[in-house]
Design a protein around this motif. Structure first.
Motif, PDB file in Angstrom:
ATOM      1  N   SER A 457     -25.477  15.762 -65.058  1.00 15.31           N
ATOM      2  CA  SER A 457     -25.408  14.521 -65.925  1.00 15.31           C
ATOM      3  C   SER A 457     -25.114  14.874 -67.204  1.00 15.31           C
ATOM      4  N   GLY A 458     -24.522  14.121 -67.941  1.00 17.16           N
ATOM      5  CA  GLY A 458     -24.207  14.340 -69.476  1.00 17.16           C
ATOM      6  C   GLY A 458     -25.343  14.590 -70.316  1.00 17.16           C
ATOM      7  N   GLU A 459     -26.399  13.915 -69.980  1.00 16.08           N
ATOM      8  CA  GLU A 459     -27.717  13.839 -70.536  1.00 16.08           C
ATOM      9  C   GLU A 459     -28.247  15.310 -70.227  1.00 16.08           C
ATOM     10  N   GLU A 460     -28.115  15.934 -68.970  1.00 16.81           N
ATOM     11  CA  GLU A 460     -28.539  17.328 -68.924  1.00 16.81           C
ATOM     12  C   GLU A 460     -27.767  18.298 -69.405  1.00 16.81           C
ATOM     13  N   SER A 521     -24.696   9.575 -68.609  1.00 19.69           N
ATOM     14  CA  SER A 521     -24.971   9.052 -67.252  1.00 19.69           C
ATOM     15  C   SER A 521     -23.879   9.638 -66.106  1.00 19.69           C
ATOM     16  N   LYS A 522     -23.041  10.179 -66.493  1.00 17.79           N
ATOM     17  CA  LYS A 522     -22.088  10.456 -65.652  1.00 17.79           C
ATOM     18  C   LYS A 522     -22.219  11.903 -65.093  1.00 17.79           C
ATOM     19  N   THR A 523     -21.691  12.296 -63.799  1.00 17.74           N
ATOM     20  CA  THR A 523     -21.946  13.556 -63.334  1.00 17.74           C
ATOM     21  C   THR A 523     -20.711  14.252 -63.681  1.00 17.74           C
TER      22      THR A 523
END
Length: 587
Positions: A457-460, A521-523
């Motif tokens: 994810s963008g957060e990761e 939230s996008k992968t």
């Protein structure tokens, strides 16, 4: 009566020598077996291109200094392997054969000895013990599982007899960096450096040994701190940080400290600390005199830079040419009065061995694969000054030219990825304007890594960047963790706390025309090398994702992928500044 006096005199002479030793040492040669042809020194007041070091010259210097001194101990403080095609092609065999021309009295394991795992390290150590030289391999803080072949190869210390004195030598490797930035087996443990050193010092003391050397691959600053925390240590011969120590101001090199550096241990007794730079360019000569109780009476020494008889300066056309006449004589005189520099004739036998490997390297590496239109600077943390080709002012804002390009190559060759992330320490050299060869590519990317793809994810992705930058800025971390990317760009506020350093994080896909804020939230599919994908070098979030099974190994060799990329695009140039992953770096 005369015979008695002669015998008594000899006994006194022997006793005096027994209180003195000379340590000859190197560290971090990293498979650099050939001389460095790109070092500039200030000789007779002018910038002069010299040819420095090379392992045959190291061998020659060891032989010269051994003849000059009594009670000589020969030490290597680790990171013998990885870094050039001599390792990529021969996996330590060439290094071991060259090292055995010196036959070290002890060799300390370094973190890069684990880059290809325990099995590969065992093979290197087997090469090291193939002939009559059986160099003890040391590390007191490595614990391999009992049934591991590595457990039989490494011991915590060795005891060396010189005259009527016994000297203990204890090995120590940097623990966290080896565990997280190299590739040891999961079952191989790395214990605390200070505790392990003190435990083994105490064991030697219990055996009546009061002259103790730590042979450490721990980094110069760490070694200074270590000395202050330990009792009964006399000498530390170190490595890992590639630190230049000694007085080199007059030749234009920046030293990190005195040679030797003397500090007080926990007993308030002197500890003499030395290290010998990098890449087979310096042989350290440390002379120690002990008091009767085994403490240091005095220590002094010389870090010897070895030069070939080659001295070039730019002519009126800007071309480097050999100087002659009065200019050359003035250089010879400048070297003659500088104890740290000498012209050394390479050892004939070592040169013969190297030539055997060199011919094979040439056959495999001389193929031209593309053209480079600009000098491509190497850097780790922006402004760190790792480049040997470019002034630091060229890297202080955006970092490494070549590491950014490598990231773009990985994204291109992995086919399915939206983003590629590469650790700065995974790229090893500047790339000069001109032709680029297979040999250049494999020297740039010397490790046996493959490209993998992770679903994130963008957060990761933001967390990965925060992890790696934090590890790069941590004193016991590694600056090589600093990230470079394709498809991402950001600004860094280094003084902020972890989690708040990466700001303005943006994404741009392969075919996108503009940058957009990354969607938390996008992968995304992220290409990287399998080494940091496993969580190494501080890339903890990568490691978590890999353990969750969100990773696919493409089995594309990362050096070969770069070769294929260069062959495909034919010309390498600096990226537009808008494509550099670090848009700004603020300390």
């Amino acid at each position: 009566m005369k015979l008695f006096l002669i015998i008594f005199s000899l006994i006194l002479s022997s006793s005096a020598l027994a209180d003195k030793i000379t340590i000859l040492h190197i560290n971090d040669h990293h498979s650099h077996l050939e001389p460095n042809k790109r070092l500039d020194l200030n000789l007779d007041g002018e910038k002069t291109r010299v040819v420095s070091g090379g392992f045959p010259s190291v061998v020659a210097k060891f032989k010269e200094l051994k003849l000059k001194n009594e009670n000589v101990i020969k030490l290597h403080a680790g990171d013998a392997i990885t870094g050039t095609l001599y390792y990529t092609l021969f996996k330590g065999k060439a290094d071991a054969e060259m090292m055995n021309q010196i036959c070290f009295d002890a060799f300390a394991i370094g973190n890069h000895e684990f880059d290809d795992g325990d099995k590969s390290l065992v093979e290197f150590l087997d090469y090291l013990h193939t002939d009559k030289c059986k160099t003890p391999v040391l590390s007191a803080n490595i614990k391999a599982k009992i049934n591991s072949p590595l457990s039989k190869k490494i011991k915590p210390y060795t005891i060396i007899n010189k005259g009527n004195q016994k000297i203990g030598v204890i090995g120590i490797v940097i623990s966290k960096k080896t565990r997280e930035s190299s590739n040891p087996d999961d079952t191989t443990l790395f214990l605390d450096e200070i505790n392990s050193a003190q435990e083994n010092i105490n064991k030697l003391k219990q055996q009546g040994i009061n002259k103790i050397i730590l042979l450490t691959h721990y980094g110069y600053k760490n070694e200074i701190n270590m000395a202050k925390l330990l009792t009964d240590v006399d000498v530390i011969v170190g490595g890992d940080s590639h630190s230049l120590t000694g007085d080199f101001d007059n030749v234009g090199l920046n030293s990190n400290g005195a040679y030797p550096t003397v500090v007080k241990n926990k007993n308030e007794e002197d500890v003499c600390i030395v290290t010998a730079w990098e890449y087979s360019q310096i042989v350290g000569e440390l002379n120690i005199e002990f008091n009767n109780d085994g403490t240091i009476k005095s220590c002094d020494g010389i870090p010897h830079i070895m030069l070939d008889d080659s001295f070039k300066r730019k002519d009126s056309n800007g071309k480097r040419v050999e100087i002659d006449g009065n200019y050359r004589e003035a250089v010879y005189k400048a070297i003659e009065v500088n104890p740290n520099i000498s012209i050394v004739e390479a050892d004939a036998q070592a040169s013969k061995i190297l030539e055997k490997y060199k011919n094979e390297v040439k056959e495999k590496s001389s193929e031209v694969i593309g053209r480079v239109t600009d000098d491509l600077c190497l850097e780790r943390i922006p402004g760190q000054g790792k480049s040997k080709l470019c002034d630091v002012s060229k890297t202080e804002k955006n970092g490494s030219d070549i590491s950014n390009i490598v990231a773009h190559a990985f994204r291109e060759m992995s086919k399915l990825s939206d983003i590629a992330i590469q650790n700065g320490g995974g790229t090893r050299i500047d790339i000069k304007e001109g032709n680029i060869t297979i040999g250049d590519a494999y020297t740039l990317l010397p490790f046996s890594n493959t490209i993998v793809e992770l679903k994130m994810s963008g957060e990761e992705i933001k967390n990965v960047l925060e992890d790696s930058i934090d590890y790069a800025l941590t004193p016991d971390g590694s600056t090589g963790a600093y990230p470079y990317a394709a498809g991402l760009r950001w600004d860094v506020q280094a003084s902020n706390s972890k989690g708040n350093r990466v700001i303005n994080l943006e994404f741009k896909g392969r075919t996108d025309k503009s940058w957009v804020k990354i969607n938390p939230s996008k992968t995304y599919t992220v290409a990287t090398n399998n080494y940091i994908a496993a969580g190494k070098d501080g890339y903890k979030t990568f490691g978590i994702i890999s353990k969750q099974g969100r990773v696919v190994n493409t089995y594309l060799g990362y050096a070969q992928s770069f070769v294929d990329y260069v062959k495909k695009i034919k010309t390498l140039s600096k990226l537009p500044l808008s494509e550099y992953s670090t848009q700004s770096f603020t300390k």
